[in-house]
Design a protein around this motif. Sequence first.
Motif, mmCIF file in Angstrom:
data_model
loop_
_atom_site.group_PDB
_atom_site.id
_atom_site.type_symbol
_atom_site.label_atom_id
_atom_site.label_comp_id
_atom_site.label_asym_id
_atom_site.label_seq_id
_atom_site.Cartn_x
_atom_site.Cartn_y
_atom_site.Cartn_z
ATOM 1 N N ARG A 44 0.564 -1.389 0.518
ATOM 2 C CA ARG A 44 0.140 -0.015 0.131
ATOM 3 C C ARG A 44 1.124 1.544 -0.064
ATOM 4 O O ARG A 44 1.966 1.329 0.071
ATOM 5 N N THR A 45 -0.110 2.688 -0.658
ATOM 6 C CA THR A 45 1.067 3.551 -1.022
ATOM 7 C C THR A 45 0.041 4.797 -0.029
ATOM 8 O O THR A 45 -0.470 4.449 -0.279
ATOM 9 N N SER A 46 0.908 5.359 0.467
ATOM 10 C CA SER A 46 0.114 6.984 1.330
ATOM 11 C C SER A 46 1.050 8.149 1.597
ATOM 12 O O SER A 46 1.979 7.809 1.569
ATOM 13 N N GLU A 47 0.021 8.847 1.717
ATOM 14 C CA GLU A 47 0.200 10.432 2.136
ATOM 15 C C GLU A 47 1.185 10.239 3.497
ATOM 16 O O GLU A 47 0.421 10.973 4.281
ATOM 17 N N LEU A 48 2.518 9.187 4.156
ATOM 18 C CA LEU A 48 2.397 9.508 5.428
ATOM 19 C C LEU A 48 2.809 10.601 6.060
ATOM 20 O O LEU A 48 2.483 10.487 7.332
ATOM 21 N N THR A 49 4.053 11.190 5.609
ATOM 22 C CA THR A 49 4.481 12.643 6.390
ATOM 23 C C THR A 49 3.344 14.091 5.833
ATOM 24 O O THR A 49 3.087 14.819 6.494
ATOM 25 N N LEU A 50 3.470 14.747 4.040
ATOM 26 C CA LEU A 50 3.295 15.765 4.352
ATOM 27 C C LEU A 50 1.776 15.362 2.746
ATOM 28 O O LEU A 50 2.796 14.010 1.466
ATOM 29 N N PRO A 51 1.513 16.295 2.566
ATOM 30 C CA PRO A 51 0.635 16.175 0.725
ATOM 31 C C PRO A 51 1.546 16.311 -0.123
ATOM 32 O O PRO A 51 2.766 17.488 -0.033
ATOM 33 N N GLY A 52 1.643 15.509 -0.760
ATOM 34 C CA GLY A 52 2.397 15.081 -2.215
ATOM 35 C C GLY A 52 3.771 14.167 -2.174
ATOM 36 O O GLY A 52 4.627 13.989 -2.665
ATOM 37 N N PHE A 53 4.011 14.266 -0.708
ATOM 38 C CA PHE A 53 4.912 12.553 -0.915
ATOM 39 C C PHE A 53 4.261 11.523 -0.677
ATOM 40 O O PHE A 53 3.332 11.622 0.779
ATOM 41 N N ARG A 54 4.598 10.544 -1.024
ATOM 42 C CA ARG A 54 4.070 9.004 -1.471
ATOM 43 C C ARG A 54 4.733 8.676 -1.065
ATOM 44 O O ARG A 54 5.689 8.089 -1.779
ATOM 45 N N HIS A 55 4.066 7.322 0.558
ATOM 46 C CA HIS A 55 5.197 6.757 0.794
ATOM 47 C C HIS A 55 4.482 5.405 1.438
ATOM 48 O O HIS A 55 3.584 4.648 1.125
ATOM 49 N N ASP A 56 5.889 4.361 0.651
ATOM 50 C CA ASP A 56 5.090 2.762 0.881
ATOM 51 C C ASP A 56 5.256 2.655 1.950
ATOM 52 O O ASP A 56 5.684 2.993 2.942
ATOM 53 N N ASP A 391 19.060 18.902 8.230
ATOM 54 C CA ASP A 391 19.129 19.998 7.944
ATOM 55 C C ASP A 391 17.533 19.894 6.601
ATOM 56 O O ASP A 391 17.103 20.499 6.220
ATOM 57 N N LEU A 392 17.808 18.932 5.491
ATOM 58 C CA LEU A 392 16.495 18.278 4.802
ATOM 59 C C LEU A 392 15.331 18.267 5.204
ATOM 60 O O LEU A 392 13.853 18.032 4.238
ATOM 61 N N VAL A 393 15.265 17.376 6.248
ATOM 62 C CA VAL A 393 13.652 16.688 7.107
ATOM 63 C C VAL A 393 13.030 17.661 6.832
ATOM 64 O O VAL A 393 12.882 18.835 7.515
ATOM 65 N N LEU A 394 11.576 17.524 6.143
ATOM 66 C CA LEU A 394 10.282 18.394 6.492
ATOM 67 C C LEU A 394 9.970 17.671 7.552
ATOM 68 O O LEU A 394 8.480 18.276 7.526
ATOM 69 N N GLY A 395 9.230 16.356 7.267
ATOM 70 C CA GLY A 395 8.075 15.682 8.172
ATOM 71 C C GLY A 395 8.647 13.899 8.163
ATOM 72 O O GLY A 395 9.418 13.837 7.329
ATOM 73 N N ARG A 396 8.863 14.026 9.079
ATOM 74 C CA ARG A 396 9.115 12.490 10.044
ATOM 75 C C ARG A 396 8.387 11.323 10.293
ATOM 76 O O ARG A 396 6.934 12.342 11.220
ATOM 77 N N VAL A 397 7.462 10.413 9.798
ATOM 78 C CA VAL A 397 6.759 9.237 10.125
ATOM 79 C C VAL A 397 7.522 7.957 10.679
ATOM 80 O O VAL A 397 8.250 7.127 10.324
ATOM 81 N N MET A 398 6.938 7.328 12.404
ATOM 82 C CA MET A 398 7.470 6.108 13.036
ATOM 83 C C MET A 398 6.549 5.774 13.174
ATOM 84 O O MET A 398 5.524 5.029 13.550
ATOM 85 N N GLN A 399 6.652 3.788 12.567
ATOM 86 C CA GLN A 399 5.986 3.003 13.044
ATOM 87 C C GLN A 399 6.880 1.857 13.968
ATOM 88 O O GLN A 399 8.173 1.634 12.990
ATOM 89 N N GLY A 400 6.979 1.080 15.016
ATOM 90 C CA GLY A 400 7.348 0.333 15.604
ATOM 91 C C GLY A 400 6.666 -0.960 15.124
ATOM 92 O O GLY A 400 5.148 -0.758 14.519
#
Length: 475
Positions: A44-56, A391-400
């Motif tokens: 599956r793929t979703s915008e986990l962090t910010l709009p426009g960023f498609r994360h698996d 310095d490049l990080v705009l957003g981050r999501v964690m999954q344990g």
Amino acid sequence: MTRKWDAVVIGSGPNGLSAGVALARKGLAVRVYEAASTPGGGARTSELTLPGFRHDVCSSVHPFGIGSPFFQALPLARFGLDWAHPEVALAHPLDGGRAGALYASLERTRESLGEDGGAWVDLFEPFMREWPRLAKSALGPLVAIPKHPLLMAKFGLKALWPAWSFANRSFETEEARALFLGMAGHSMLPSRGPFTASFGLMLGAAGHAVGWPFARGGSAAITDALAAYLREFGGEIVCEQTVRSMDDLPPARAYLFDVTPRQLLEITGDRFSGLYRRQLERYRQGPGVFKLDYALSGPMPWTAEACRRAGTLHVCGGPEEVEESERAVSQGQLPERPLIIAAQASLADDARAPAGQHTLWAYCHVPNGSTEDMSSRIEAQFDRFAPGWRDLVLGRVMQGTSQLHDYNANYVGGDIAGGSHGGLQMFFRPAIRLNPYTTPDPSIFLCSSSTPPGGGVHGMCGYHAARAAWVRHFR
């Protein structure tokens, strides 16, 4: 009236959908049940962090997807599945700005590995050349009469080695040994264990034969293509339908479960007893994973140039560090310097992030059910090999492990591989049976990654289970 289906599939991961497709193509009436709001399981793929960023959300890189004999037999491109290949398939950074790099081209890989280039080509060229035959034999039950006995004998003589011993015997340089051990690390087993070389051999052969690509637009494109093809044959997919017992299912001649052994026992109640039930109860889960997804304002500033062009990276340092990381996890400990499997899908697929920006997908192995936050250890490895990346990080999501288990019930304790590949479970998954996809109940079959060949987005577990159901009930 309640419709009677030929086959009902429980779970719509790549294996469940593949089982449904394989049977629907033969003219059978197939319905698939999925507990989540959309099909897909680990794809599956979703915008986990910010709009426009498609994360698996789970799986991201697919050497066995593009190399799957079953997927290759389907017209999935007609339903939008397209593969995006990075310039460098895989890179393994080392201290001092060095890296081992695997290219689809054997010649470019030979050049990148210096004095070990010749040994690398000698090892992988025969298996790359025979990939279609190797994939058909290896991506299925390992305890079976091989269709290509000479090829499998040649492969088996190397595959039975511990990855650690095999890498040190085969290569002289840190670059080549780390590259091989990083691939073997996908086994989630300590590299000194028997048969772990098989993972490095298969992944390396796939990299040279078909590449390590991404599904363009995200792994959900694989799910969407399989689902559309299933519907073309009249198959149905019912989402938001949790199956807790057999009473939740309509009448059917065959039931195929894309679930773990634990879930199978819960759903089927007292249908299984004796030896088979005891084997399922003793089935061992593998390590869990801790996962991070990042939205970045630019590409990762890896010190090693090959890493800046690589789709997949094994971020860990030298061979000893890889070995220590996986050994610690196998002993129930947290590695101080973990082996990180990272993916830079946006380098090859501009649909993953806004123009000029990028995604980073990364996870490391942890003991099953671990509640520890591995963020600082993962990010310390990034600091080491890509200084200034923060310095490049705009957003981050964690999954344990608990978040992954909540997201997908098949990920017991964060185990994304459907169970340990150690010991007898390398060959007998989930129980010792002539046909691992069958059960003592002639109408019930198991098609998840808890059957051979195990984890990965390849659909082969579903395909083989569908064949077993076809032979038993429909042929």
